[in-house]
Scaffold this motif. Structure first.
Motif, PDB file in Angstrom:
ATOM      1  N   ARG A   1       2.564   4.557   1.433  1.00  0.00           N
ATOM      2  CA  ARG A   1       3.017   4.996   2.753  1.00  0.00           C
ATOM      3  C   ARG A   1       3.783   6.301   2.610  1.00  0.00           C
ATOM      4  O   ARG A   1       4.654   6.421   1.742  1.00  0.00           O
ATOM      5  CB  ARG A   1       3.890   3.936   3.412  1.00  0.00           C
ATOM      6  CG  ARG A   1       4.388   4.331   4.802  1.00  0.00           C
ATOM      7  CD  ARG A   1       5.208   3.225   5.447  1.00  0.00           C
ATOM      8  NE  ARG A   1       5.759   3.681   6.722  1.00  0.00           N
ATOM      9  CZ  ARG A   1       6.586   2.961   7.494  1.00  0.00           C
ATOM     10  NH1 ARG A   1       6.930   1.727   7.112  1.00  0.00           N
ATOM     11  NH2 ARG A   1       7.055   3.454   8.618  1.00  0.00           N
TER      12      ARG A   1
ATOM     13  N   SER B   1      -3.700   1.192   6.853  1.00  0.00           N
ATOM     14  CA  SER B   1      -3.682   1.089   5.390  1.00  0.00           C
ATOM     15  C   SER B   1      -5.014   0.537   4.892  1.00  0.00           C
ATOM     16  O   SER B   1      -5.514  -0.455   5.423  1.00  0.00           O
ATOM     17  CB  SER B   1      -2.534   0.179   4.944  1.00  0.00           C
ATOM     18  OG  SER B   1      -1.296   0.764   5.263  1.00  0.00           O
TER      19      SER B   1
ATOM     20  N   ASP C   1       0.856  -1.185   0.000  1.00  0.00           N
ATOM     21  CA  ASP C   1       0.000   0.000   0.000  1.00  0.00           C
ATOM     22  C   ASP C   1       0.894   1.238   0.000  1.00  0.00           C
ATOM     23  O   ASP C   1       2.105   1.163   0.218  1.00  0.00           O
ATOM     24  CB  ASP C   1      -0.914  -0.002   1.224  1.00  0.00           C
ATOM     25  CG  ASP C   1      -2.228   0.720   0.974  1.00  0.00           C
ATOM     26  OD1 ASP C   1      -2.219   1.685   0.189  1.00  0.00           O
ATOM     27  OD2 ASP C   1      -3.257   0.328   1.550  1.00  0.00           O
TER      28      ASP C   1
ATOM     29  N   TRP D   1       1.024   2.654  10.158  1.00  0.00           N
ATOM     30  CA  TRP D   1       0.748   2.431   8.737  1.00  0.00           C
ATOM     31  C   TRP D   1       0.068   1.087   8.534  1.00  0.00           C
ATOM     32  O   TRP D   1      -0.900   0.975   7.775  1.00  0.00           O
ATOM     33  CB  TRP D   1       2.056   2.482   7.939  1.00  0.00           C
ATOM     34  CG  TRP D   1       1.891   2.001   6.539  1.00  0.00           C
ATOM     35  CD1 TRP D   1       1.429   2.717   5.467  1.00  0.00           C
ATOM     36  CD2 TRP D   1       2.158   0.680   6.042  1.00  0.00           C
ATOM     37  NE1 TRP D   1       1.395   1.928   4.337  1.00  0.00           N
ATOM     38  CE2 TRP D   1       1.833   0.667   4.660  1.00  0.00           C
ATOM     39  CE3 TRP D   1       2.638  -0.487   6.629  1.00  0.00           C
ATOM     40  CZ2 TRP D   1       1.972  -0.465   3.872  1.00  0.00           C
ATOM     41  CZ3 TRP D   1       2.781  -1.631   5.842  1.00  0.00           C
ATOM     42  CH2 TRP D   1       2.451  -1.610   4.473  1.00  0.00           C
TER      43      TRP D   1
ATOM     44  N   ARG E   1      -8.326  -4.782   7.311  1.00  0.00           N
ATOM     45  CA  ARG E   1      -7.690  -3.849   8.234  1.00  0.00           C
ATOM     46  C   ARG E   1      -7.972  -4.250   9.676  1.00  0.00           C
ATOM     47  O   ARG E   1      -7.097  -4.171  10.542  1.00  0.00           O
ATOM     48  CB  ARG E   1      -8.184  -2.422   7.961  1.00  0.00           C
ATOM     49  CG  ARG E   1      -7.523  -1.389   8.847  1.00  0.00           C
ATOM     50  CD  ARG E   1      -7.794   0.026   8.382  1.00  0.00           C
ATOM     51  NE  ARG E   1      -9.194   0.305   8.178  1.00  0.00           N
ATOM     52  CZ  ARG E   1      -9.682   1.531   7.953  1.00  0.00           C
ATOM     53  NH1 ARG E   1      -8.844   2.550   7.876  1.00  0.00           N
ATOM     54  NH2 ARG E   1     -10.957   1.726   7.781  1.00  0.00           N
TER      55      ARG E   1
END
Length: 368
Positions: A233, A259, A231, A255, A268
């Protein structure tokens, strides 16, 4: 050892509210509610109020004079467990709450009332603010309810998506995440009572940089990553982690748990649970007696709350139990309790469905 046990509970609060638990978006469906479930009906052609980054000032109240009080939900509480005393359902009517100061763009349901619950139950709102340094306003983009039953030694955590479109007593129907910014903790507590049948007594409010400091203060965490993740960052661009064991700093852990661009909210939630478990593992490995004062200082500097040290001390047995067993029951307002609705300005929100919400909240509040 006493203060160490308290720090375990405090860090549980810090870690949980720094993460956003799952709130899956799905295909719109018809509401399961009938007209009888509403006390205020939006007039035809009414325009929705926009969702502000900071709440707009209230406008004068205009309410019809013919509103009749609606009966609260009739679902029966679960059969009480022997030797556990329960409160009774406490009915509420429209007249028990202030009317809207901004006319809503959707029908307002009748209040849920306060649900039956074990005597001595404590409910704490765990809130994560989206506030940035030097910002004045904020929204509570993480809202979780920590339900503690001291006599039974049980702990539950229930996630409430930030986009829940609910009645905020005295204001209007809006996203739940603006309630505290509009009227403080009391407004959010009233919103929880009206829509979900529980009025929290306490709250803990933190920001995301507090999460980073907590993780770094315990030396980072070793996370058991369940599946590969790539992802965006900040300062890294495209960033990837692989399935397996990985040490993470506070920034990396933040993070990892937040994300969402390449994965779902459900995924998540899984990652947040992995980090939470890693935090507990790290705390167990620490010399708690030496580090507890330092960790408690972080709590005091980064948390806004109406809890005090003596109150936390009273939950030492539960904190110690959590450190050893990690037995926390998780719930979430999700796709079975809401339907998608799009406002005329294009905003996607989640509208609670009364009976499914009531059924789930019975599990959360009315069972030990």
């Amino acid at each position: 050892m006493k203060k160490y046990g308290i720090v375990l509970l405090v860090l549980l609060l810090l870690v949980v509210v720094a993460c956003t638990l799952p709130s899956k978006i799905f295909t719109p469906q018809a509401s399961l509610l009938g007209l009888k479930d509403y006390v205020l009906v939006a007039p035809p052609g009414s325009s929705p109020t926009p969702t502000p980054f900071q709440p707009i000032p209230p406008t004068p109240t205009y309410l019809p004079t013919s509103l009749a009080p609606e009966a609260t939900a009739t679902a029966q509480p679960p059969t009480p467990i022997q030797d556990i005393e329960y409160t009774s359902d406490l009915g509420r009517n429209w007249e028990d709450y202030p009317g809207p100061s901004v006319w809503p763009d959707i029908d307002v349901p009748a209040p849920l009332g306060i649900l039956s619950h074990p005597e001595g139950q404590v409910n704490i709102l765990l809130l994560g603010s989206d506030q940035r340094p030097d910002d004045g306003g904020f929204r509570t983009d993480t809202i979780q309810l920590l339900t503690i039953n001291p006599q039974e030694g049980t702990v539950k955590i229930t996630a409430f998506p930030r986009d829940l479109y609910v009645y905020i007593p005295g204001y209007t129907v809006q996203r739940i995440n603006i309630a505290m910014g509009w009227g403080g903790f009391e407004a959010l507590a009233d919103t929880m009572e009206y829509n979900f049948g529980v009025k929290p007594e306490y709250y803990v409010l933190i920001n995301f940089w507090s999460f980073v400091e907590v993780i770094d203060s315990i030396g980072g965490v070793t996370v058991q990553i369940g599946r590969d993740l790539c992802d965006q960052r900040d300062a890294f661009g495209w960033y990837c982690v692989s399935q397996g064991t990985m040490w993470m700093s506070g920034e990396s852990a933040l993070w990892y748990v937040r994300s969402r661009y390449t994965t779902s909210d459900l995924d998540r939630g899984r990652r947040q649970q992995e980090v939470l478990e890693a935090v507990f593992d790290q705390l167990v490995n620490l010399n708690g007696l030496q580090r507890a004062p330092e960790l408690y200082e972080i709590y005091k500097q980064n948390v806004t709350t109406n809890l005090n040290f003596d109150f936390l001390a009273s939950f030492l047995p539960i904190a110690t139990h959590l450190a050893e067993s990690r037995e926390i029951v998780g719930h979430s307002i999700g796709e079975e309790q809401v339907y998608n609705w799009t406002t005329s300005n294009g905003a996607m929100v989640l509208v609670p469905m009364r009976e499914p919400v009531l059924e789930m909240m019975r599990h959360v509040i009315s069972e030990p």
